[in-house]
Design a protein around this motif. Structure first.
Motif: not given
Lengths: 252, 424
Positions: A167-174, B324-329, A104-115
Motif C-alpha cells: 500500500q505504501r508503494v501504491a502511495i509512492a506511485r500516487a 487506465r486509472s493512472v492515465g493510459l489511454r 494520484g490514486y490509492v485504492f483499497q486493494f493496493h493494486f500494483l502490477l504483479p509483473e
C-alpha cells in the motif's frame, strides 16, 4: 486539452486556491427509465493543501464521489472543477491524460502490477507521460520510495513484500509525479491496525509536510477525526462538513 | 512527438514484460504458430520439390515445343479449288502412301526457327511404333529417327547414356539406342543385334550401340533412337519428317511460343505444358488441397492466440483498470495486447522457420524407393527463401488478426466498473 482555454469564460471557482470545486453534482446509475440516484446535487470546494476525510456508511455514495473527482466516472448533472478544469467537458483520452498528469490514486486493494518491480510500478505513470527523462523519473521514484521508507525494496516484485508495504508503494506511485490532488479509496481498509496506522501516518505527513491536497474515503472514525476536515455523506447528500485540524493557509 | 513515442515505449515495456511473465501460456500460443509455419514450410518444400523434380524430368528428355505433321489449314486439292462440284473433288490421283501426313519443307522450318529469338535449338525427326525381337522375346517400342547432334541439342539424350555411345548412330547405319527398361526386358546389351519390324515398313536387323537411362520410367521402358534414315526405312516412310522438336531459352513461355509457331508454319504444335496437362492439373489440385491444410493449421494457431489472449485479458482486467486509472489511454491498452500478438506470431514464425529448415534438411535425406513418373531414392524436397518469408508473413497476419479481438476487449475495460466491483 485545449479546452481549458475556454474556462475563464465560465464562472470560476470562488478562490483560485480551491483545487476542487463541485457544483450541483448528480450521479444516477441504472437504466434511463428507472434510474437509481446515488448523488443528489452535491456542492463543495476543497482548498489547496487540505486533507479531507470522506466518510459515510456503505452505499452512501462516497466511492462514487471519489471516482467522479478522479475523472474515472461521468456526472449525470452538475460540474466537477478540478485544478481549473471541468471534467465533464473532457473526452475519454483527455480524462486519461488528466489522470496521468494531475491525479494520484490509492485504492483499497493496493493494486500494483504483479509483473513489475516496486520501482517500475511507481515509474509507469511518469513513463507514459514522457515529459521527463527516464533517469529523472527514476530519481523521483526513488525519492518517493525513500520518503515512504521503501527504498531498499525497489527491486522486489509486489508478491514479495507485505500488504502494508504494497500500500505504501501504491502511495509512492500516487505522489511521485507531483499531482494536484491525491485520491485515496479506503487505503487502510484492508490492513491490520499497525499497518493502517503507518499508512495513515504517511497521508498525514504528505498533508502537513508537503502541503498535498488529499481526499480520502475512510470508515475509520479515528482517522476521519485526525484529518483537517471531514465530509460525511448519507444517501448521496452531505450531512456533515466539519473542520478539525490546522486550517490551511489559504483559508485563514 | 515525444509524447507519442513515450506512450509507445510504455506500451512496449508493459506488453513485453507481461508476455515474459506468462511464459507457459504464451509459449503454447507460440507453439501453435510454430507448428503452422513448420507445416507450411515442410509441405511447400515437399510439394515444390516433387513438382520441380517432375518438371525437370519432363524437360530433360522432352522438347519444350513439338510441331506435328498435322496441317492446321490443309490446302484443298487443286481440282476442288477450281471445280466447285463434289464429283470433281472426289476424283483423286493420289495413292494412299502419298497421303501420309508429313511436314513439308522441314529444313526451311528448322532454318527459320534458328532466327526466332526464343528458340535455342530445333531438330527434325520421325516417330512411329515398332516391335523388337530378341532371344524369343518381343517388345513394342516407340521408335524415334533422329539427327543425333541436332536432337541432342534439343533433348540431351547423350547425357543419360549408360553404356555405348549415342554418337555411334551417326556412323553405324543400322544402329539402335534403347532405354534401360527395354534393354532389361529383352536382356540386351551393347553389341547385340535385334530384329526390328514396323507395320508398313521393311524389317531390319539393328545393332545396339547405346543404352540410356533418363530415370523416367515411361521413357526408359519404351523408347529407342535410331538414325533418321534407318527409322524412315523401318517405318516405311521414306524422306518423311513427322515432327520438329524445339528447345526454348525459357521453358515457361512455351505456350505462347507454341501459338506463334502454329500461326507461322501452319502445323499443329504442342507445348510441354499441354503434353503434360494431366499431371500439371493434378499438381494444381494438390497445391490447392495443401494450401487448405496449411490455412487450416494456421487458423488453429490463430485460435490458440485468440483463446489465450482472451483469457489473459480477462485475468488482467484489474491490471488494465489500474493502468487506465493512472492515465493510459484506450489505444495504449490496445497496443499492449496487439504487440503481444505480434511478438507471439514473430517468435512462432521464426521458430517455425528454423524448424522448417531442419525439416527440409532431414526430409531431403529420407530414403524412399519410388519409381513412377520419376525415379528417385531420396525424398524430393526443394528449399526456397520464399517459404520462410511466407511463413513469417502468414504468422504475422494470423497474430495480428487473432489478437485484435482480445486487444479491443481489453481497451474497452472501464476502470470505474472494475473498481466498483472490487469495493462492492
Amino acid at each position: 486539452m485545449g479546452r481549458s482555454d475556454d474556462a475563464p469564460a465560465r464562472p470560476r471557482a470562488v478562490s483560485e486556491d480551491d483545487v476542487v470545486d463541485v457544483r450541483g453534482l448528480v450521479r444516477a446509475l441504472g437504466d434511463r427509465a428507472a434510474p437509481t440516484t446515488i448523488l443528489h446535487g452535491l456542492s463543495f470546494t476543497i482548498p489547496r493543501g487540505e486533507f479531507v476525510a470522506l466518510t459515510g456508511a456503505s452505499g452512501s455514495g462516497k466511492s462514487t464521489l471519489l471516482y467522479l473527482l478522479g475523472a474515472l466516472d461521468r456526472a449525470s448533472a452538475g460540474e466537477v472543477w478540478l485544478d481549473g478544469m471541468e471534467l465533464g467537458e473532457l473526452d475519454d483520452d483527455d480524462r486519461a491524460a488528466f489522470r496521468n498528469e494531475r491525479l494520484g490514486y490509492v485504492f483499497q486493494f493496493h493494486f500494483l502490477l504483479p509483473e513489475f518491480t516496486v520501482l517500475e510500478n511507481v515509474l509507469i505513470p511518469m513513463l507514459r507521460r514522457g515529459t521527463i527523462a527516464r533517469s529523472e523519473a527514476e530519481d523521483r521514484g526513488y525519492d518517493a520510495l525513500r520518503m515512504l521508507g521503501l527504498e531498499e525494496l525497489f527491486a522486489r516484485k509486489p508478491g514479495q513484500i507485505s500488504g502494508g508495504q504494497q500500500q505504501r508503494v501504491a502511495i509512492a506511485r500516487a505522489v511521485a509525479h507531483d499531482p494536484a490532488v491525491i485520491l485515496a479509496d479506503e487505503p487502510t481498509g484492508n490492513l491490520d491496525s499497525r499497518n493502517a496506522e503507518t499508512v495513515f501516518g504517511v497521508f498525514a505527513r504528505l498533508a502537513r509536510e508537503q502541503g498535498r491536497t488529499i481526499v480520502m474515503v475512510t470508515h475509520d472514525v479515528d482517522f476521519a477525526r485526525r484529518a483537517d476536515r471531514q465530509i460525511r455523506l448519507r444517501d448521496g447528500r452531505i450531512v456533515e462538513d466539519t473542520l478539525h485540524g490546522p486550517v490551511p493557509a489559504s483559508r485563514a | 512527438m515525444s509524447g507519442a513515442l513515450s506512450a509507445l515505449r510504455t506500451s512496449v515495456f508493459i506488453g513485453l514484460r507481461q508476455l515474459w511473465e506468462r511464459k507457459l501460456l504464451n509459449g503454447i500460443a507460440v507453439g501453435g504458430v510454430t507448428l503452422g509455419v513448420l507445416v507450411l514450410i515442410a509441405m511447400s518444400a515437399i510439394m515444390e520439390g516433387f513438382e520441380q523434380k517432375f518438371t525437370q524430368a519432363i524437360l530433360k528428355i522432352s522438347p519444350h515445343v513439338i510441331l506435328f505433321d498435322t496441317e492446321l489449314h490443309a490446302e484443298r486439292p487443286l481440282l476442288e479449288r477450281y471445280e466447285r462440284t463434289r464429283v470433281a473433288a472426289a476424283v483423286s490421283h493420289e495413292s494412299p502412301p502419298d497421303r501420309q501426313a508429313r511436314i513439308k519443307r522441314p529444313h526451311e522450318i528448322v532454318a527459320t526457327l534458328g532466327g526466332v529469338p526464343e528458340v535455342a535449338a530445333a531438330a527434325e525427326s520421325i516417330a512411329g511404333m515398332g516391335l523388337l525381337e530378341f532371344g524369343g522375346k518381343t517388345k513394342s517400342i516407340d521408335v524415334r529417327g533422329i539427327e543425333v547432334r541436332a536432337q541432342d541439342a534439343v533433348t540431351p539424350v547423350s547425357q543419360y547414356v549408360k553404356a555405348g555411345a549415342l554418337a555411334a548412330l551417326e556412323t553405324e547405319t543400322e544402329g539402335l539406342a534403347v532405354g534401360s527398361g527395354v534393354a532389361q526386358e529383352l536382356g540386351l546389351s551393347v553389341g547385340d543385334v535385334v530384329h526390328a519390324t514396323a507395320p508398313g515398313g521393311r524389317p531390319l536387323d539393328l545393332k545396339i550401340v547405346a543404352v540410356f537411362e533418363a530415370e523416367i520410367p515411361p521413357v526408359d521402358k519404351t523408347r529407342a533412337y535410331t538414325s533418321l534414315r534407318t527409322a524412315q526405312t523401318l517405318l516405311g516412310r521414306a524422306d518423311s519428317i513427322s515432327r520438329i522438336e524445339i528447345r526454348l531459352v525459357d521453358p515457361d513461355v512455351a505456350p505462347r511460343v507454341n501459338t506463334a509457331l502454329e500461326r507461322m508454319f501452319g502445323y499443329d504444335g504442342e507445348s510441354w505444358q499441354e503434353s503434360n496437362a494431366n499431371f500439371l492439373s493434378i499438381f494444381a489440385m494438390q497445391d490447392m488441397v495443401v494450401s487448405f491444410v496449411i490455412a487450416a493449421i494456421l487458423l488453429v494457431g490463430g485460435f490458440g492466440i485468440l483463446a489465450i489472449q482472451i483469457m489473459i485479458v480477462l485475468q488482467k482486467t484489474r491490471d488494465i483498470a489500474i493502468l487506465r486509472s493512472v492515465g493510459l489511454r484506450r489505444r495504449d491498452i490496445l497496443r499492449v495486447f496487439l504487440l503481444q500478438g505480434v511478438v507471439i506470431a514473430l517468435v512462432g514464425g521464426a521458430l517455425g522457420d528454423g524448424l522448417g529448415k531442419l525439416a527440409i534438411h532431414y526430409l531431403g535425406q529420407l530414403k524412399v524407393k519410388a519409381e513412377g513418373l520419376v525415379k528417385t531414392d531420396t525424398f524430393l524436397v526443394r528449399e526456397d527463401t520464399r517459404f520462410y518469408v511466407y511463413g513469417l508473413a502468414f504468422a504475422l497476419l494470423v497474430g495480428v488478426v487473432a489478437s485484435l479481438i482480445p486487444a479491443w476487449r481489453g481497451s474497452r475495460v472501464e476502470p470505474v466498473e472494475v473498481l466498483r466491483g472490487q469495493i462492492g
